[in-house]
Design a protein around this motif. Structure first.
Motif, mmCIF file in Angstrom:
data_model
loop_
_atom_site.group_PDB
_atom_site.id
_atom_site.type_symbol
_atom_site.label_atom_id
_atom_site.label_comp_id
_atom_site.label_asym_id
_atom_site.label_seq_id
_atom_site.Cartn_x
_atom_site.Cartn_y
_atom_site.Cartn_z
ATOM 1 N N UNK A 340 1.457 3.647 8.838
ATOM 2 C CA UNK A 340 0.376 4.527 9.290
ATOM 3 C C UNK A 340 -0.982 3.908 8.969
ATOM 4 N N UNK A 341 -1.132 3.330 7.783
ATOM 5 C CA UNK A 341 -2.402 2.714 7.409
ATOM 6 C C UNK A 341 -2.725 1.508 8.294
ATOM 7 N N UNK A 342 -1.704 0.773 8.703
ATOM 8 C CA UNK A 342 -1.943 -0.373 9.578
ATOM 9 C C UNK A 342 -2.246 0.071 11.004
ATOM 10 N N UNK A 343 -1.479 1.058 11.526
ATOM 11 C CA UNK A 343 -1.624 1.465 12.920
ATOM 12 C C UNK A 343 -2.854 2.333 13.146
ATOM 13 N N UNK A 344 -3.171 3.219 12.207
ATOM 14 C CA UNK A 344 -4.247 4.185 12.419
ATOM 15 C C UNK A 344 -5.580 3.754 11.798
ATOM 16 N N UNK A 345 -5.526 2.849 10.833
ATOM 17 C CA UNK A 345 -6.758 2.481 10.128
ATOM 18 C C UNK A 345 -7.100 0.993 10.231
ATOM 19 N N UNK A 346 -6.216 0.193 10.803
ATOM 20 C CA UNK A 346 -6.499 -1.224 10.963
ATOM 21 C C UNK A 346 -6.360 -2.047 9.707
ATOM 22 N N UNK A 347 -5.766 -1.511 8.668
ATOM 23 C CA UNK A 347 -5.563 -2.280 7.443
ATOM 24 C C UNK A 347 -4.330 -3.164 7.588
ATOM 25 N N UNK A 348 -4.333 -4.313 6.948
ATOM 26 C CA UNK A 348 -3.234 -5.268 7.059
ATOM 27 C C UNK A 348 -2.543 -5.422 5.709
ATOM 28 N N UNK A 349 -1.266 -5.063 5.679
ATOM 29 C CA UNK A 349 -0.433 -5.259 4.486
ATOM 30 C C UNK A 349 0.701 -6.249 4.761
ATOM 31 N N UNK A 350 0.738 -6.816 5.957
ATOM 32 C CA UNK A 350 1.871 -7.657 6.335
ATOM 33 C C UNK A 350 1.954 -8.936 5.510
ATOM 34 N N UNK A 351 0.816 -9.440 5.042
ATOM 35 C CA UNK A 351 0.809 -10.669 4.247
ATOM 36 C C UNK A 351 0.593 -10.400 2.769
ATOM 37 N N UNK A 352 0.861 -9.174 2.348
ATOM 38 C CA UNK A 352 0.637 -8.779 0.951
ATOM 39 C C UNK A 352 1.917 -8.229 0.345
ATOM 40 N N UNK A 353 2.121 -8.532 -0.915
ATOM 41 C CA UNK A 353 3.173 -7.872 -1.677
ATOM 42 C C UNK A 353 2.633 -6.555 -2.217
ATOM 43 N N UNK A 354 3.428 -5.502 -2.086
ATOM 44 C CA UNK A 354 3.005 -4.161 -2.480
ATOM 45 C C UNK A 354 3.909 -3.681 -3.613
ATOM 46 N N UNK A 355 3.291 -3.285 -4.719
ATOM 47 C CA UNK A 355 4.003 -2.736 -5.867
ATOM 48 C C UNK A 355 3.446 -1.342 -6.143
ATOM 49 N N UNK A 356 4.334 -0.355 -6.225
ATOM 50 C CA UNK A 356 3.925 1.031 -6.455
ATOM 51 C C UNK A 356 4.703 1.584 -7.637
ATOM 52 N N UNK A 357 4.002 2.246 -8.535
ATOM 53 C CA UNK A 357 4.635 2.782 -9.740
ATOM 54 C C UNK A 357 4.047 4.153 -10.062
ATOM 55 N N UNK A 358 4.928 5.074 -10.441
ATOM 56 C CA UNK A 358 4.510 6.382 -10.956
ATOM 57 C C UNK A 358 4.582 6.296 -12.471
ATOM 58 N N UNK A 359 3.445 6.432 -13.129
ATOM 59 C CA UNK A 359 3.360 6.186 -14.570
ATOM 60 C C UNK A 359 4.219 7.175 -15.349
ATOM 61 N N UNK A 360 4.718 6.698 -16.493
ATOM 62 C CA UNK A 360 5.491 7.549 -17.395
ATOM 63 C C UNK A 360 6.931 7.734 -17.019
ATOM 64 N N UNK A 361 7.411 7.029 -15.983
ATOM 65 C CA UNK A 361 8.792 7.204 -15.559
ATOM 66 C C UNK A 361 9.036 8.455 -14.764
ATOM 67 N N UNK A 362 7.980 9.118 -14.320
ATOM 68 C CA UNK A 362 8.120 10.349 -13.540
ATOM 69 C C UNK A 362 8.616 10.013 -12.130
ATOM 70 N N UNK A 363 9.386 10.922 -11.515
ATOM 71 C CA UNK A 363 9.901 10.725 -10.167
ATOM 72 C C UNK A 363 9.310 11.784 -9.243
ATOM 73 N N UNK A 364 8.687 11.323 -8.178
ATOM 74 C CA UNK A 364 8.012 12.211 -7.246
ATOM 75 C C UNK A 364 8.884 12.454 -6.023
ATOM 76 N N UNK A 365 9.002 13.724 -5.624
ATOM 77 C CA UNK A 365 9.670 14.099 -4.385
ATOM 78 C C UNK A 365 8.788 14.993 -3.532
ATOM 79 N N UNK A 366 7.582 15.278 -4.001
ATOM 80 C CA UNK A 366 6.658 16.162 -3.312
ATOM 81 C C UNK A 366 5.995 15.404 -2.161
ATOM 82 N N UNK A 367 6.079 15.920 -0.910
ATOM 83 C CA UNK A 367 5.407 15.224 0.203
ATOM 84 C C UNK A 367 3.891 15.193 0.070
#
Length: 454
Positions: A340-367
């Protein structure tokens, strides 16, 4: 007389088959079919219209005395239960090995026993001396708990029948119980189902709060037949990572309270300690804003919890395939959000490694976490920190719209209580007057806001 047919029962899902096979046709588990004795009594036709006892019906509109909940002495445990133990209720608690199920129930039984209630703790996994050692370590050696180490359901019910019904009965665990009326080893589908039925019937007839501890499989679900979860009134999951001190008690099913309500505990040297403000566990406490960090006001049941979402973007120089690593969130939802960020906003992540973490070991299921994740990703990509003391929430659609989420006002009030004075989310939220709230209608507005932030 016809020879009874053989029956094979899957120990993972409870489905039956008339021949043995290596893989269960229903759940796909390997080597889970076990032969059990055929129930030939059901092969004959019986007239069930006579011979039974008359049932007394009760009118729903007639005033009656409601059962009074009993507090366990642990406020977080009572919160997850919906206000305390209901007499005659059956509770099934599951969790990973060593997560603290027995410790929590031993502490709750000690509190009830100290407050004048009769608590019975039956352990099928440990000897009585081992439970005493753990109780002494937790400072509960003086609690008047009735303790027994036995696995026979007949012996348990015979003993309980000769005494006054207790206020709390803990069975640790249901997979270790067995009945001499049922063929099969302890832990099989028939044994677990039959033993649980007898224990639940005793609890219902004598107004005893029953807690059954259940083992879990490798995928985290409670082991044994699925019908076990239908038989009980409350299904609870005790979650957490061994590398983190926090533990979450989550109600997955509750006939007497809200579903998905949680209680938060911290593992300490003296056992489990209650956490009155769990948001402090999942926030870094760093006052200086950092690039790639966003605070999300999550909602667990009726309790808002503020968690920190961290993102890291690494640009690749060569033509290597970029990685996508996610901890605490759905990896497929991250892929959708990047698209969505690439198609709607023109941002490019195709040549980037993406790492995402929720601090404290918490698990998110909320949309509603979409907005916080997107803000963290854009902040990391631009190497610009988000506005200080700001909270982000909202669901992002494939069209790039920021959709409204439930209980926006509750999320903002919790953020304000913890010192956050700015909020970003969907339009139409009931924002407190002391908090500066900026609604965002599209994800492109989020990108413009982050790129232009100081």
């Amino acid at each position: 007389m016809a020879k009874p047919k053989r029956r094979y029962v899957c120990q993972a899902c409870g489905s039956t088959s008339h021949r043995w096979q290596g893989q269960c046709a229903d759940c796909g588990e390997w080597n889970s079919l076990v032969e059990e004795a055929p129930a030939t009594v059901f092969s004959q036709k019986h007239d069930l219209s006579s011979g039974g006892r008359k049932v007394d019906f009760v009118a729903l509109d007639v005033p009656a005395e409601m059962p009074v909940r009993r507090a366990t002495g642990l406020a977080e445990f009572d919160r997850a239960l919906g206000g305390g133990l209901v007499p005659g209720s059956a509770i099934l608690m599951g969790g990973d090995p060593g997560i603290g199920k027995s410790t929590l129930l031993l502490q709750a039984a000690a509190q009830i026993a100290r407050n004048g209630g009769d608590a019975v703790y039956v352990s099928g996994e440990e000897a009585a001396g081992q439970v005493r050692m753990r109780a002494a370590r937790l400072g509960l050696a003086d609690a008047p708990i009735r303790l027994a180490s036995v696995t026979s359901v007949r012996d348990i019910l015979t003993t309980l029948g000769g005494m006054a019904p207790p206020a709390l009965l803990v069975i640790d665990s249901i997979q270790t119980m067995h009945s001499d009326q049922i063929e099969g080893a302890p832990g099989t589908v028939s044994q677990v189902r039959g033993c649980a039925f007898e224990l639940i019937r005793y609890a219902k007839e004598n107004d005893v709060a029953l807690v059954l501890v259940g083992h879990v499989t490798k995928d985290g679900s409670i082991a044994g037949p699925r019908v076990l979860e239908h038989m009980v009134d409350v299904v609870m999951s005790f979650e957490g990572e061994r590398s983190h001190q926090y533990r979450i008690l989550r109600a997955l099913k509750n006939r007497f309270g809200a579903v998905d309500e949680i209680g938060v505990f911290a593992m300490a040297g003296q056992g489990l300690e209650e956490v009155a403000n769990p948001s402090l566990l999942f926030l870094s406490g760093n006052e200086e804003p950092l690039a790639g960090s966003a605070v999300f006001p999550a909602l667990e049941g009726t309790r808002p919890v503020l968690v920190e979402v961290q993102a890291l973007i690494v640009r690749l120089q060569s033509g290597a395939t970029p990685r996508r690593a996610v901890v605490g969130w759905d990896s497929s939802r991250l892929a959708m959000l990047l698209a969505v960020l690439e198609a709607r906003c023109g941002l490019s992540f195709s040549s980037c490694e993406v790492y995402l973490n929720v601090a404290g070991g918490y698990r998110l299921a909320d949309p509603a976490a979409d907005m916080a994740v997107a803000a963290a990703l854009v902040s990391a990509l631009a190497d610009k920190p988000l506005p200080s003391r700001s909270a982000w929430f909202g669901e992002i659609s494939l069209a790039g719209e920021v959709r409204s989420v439930a209980h926006g006002g509750v999320r903002l009030r919790e953020s304000l209580k913890l010192g956050f004075d700015r909020g970003f989310g969907p339009d139409g939220c009931d924002s407190p007057k002391a908090l500066r709230y900026e609604p965002l209608k599209r994800v492109s507005n989020l990108v413009d806001r982050v790129m232009g932030s100081a």
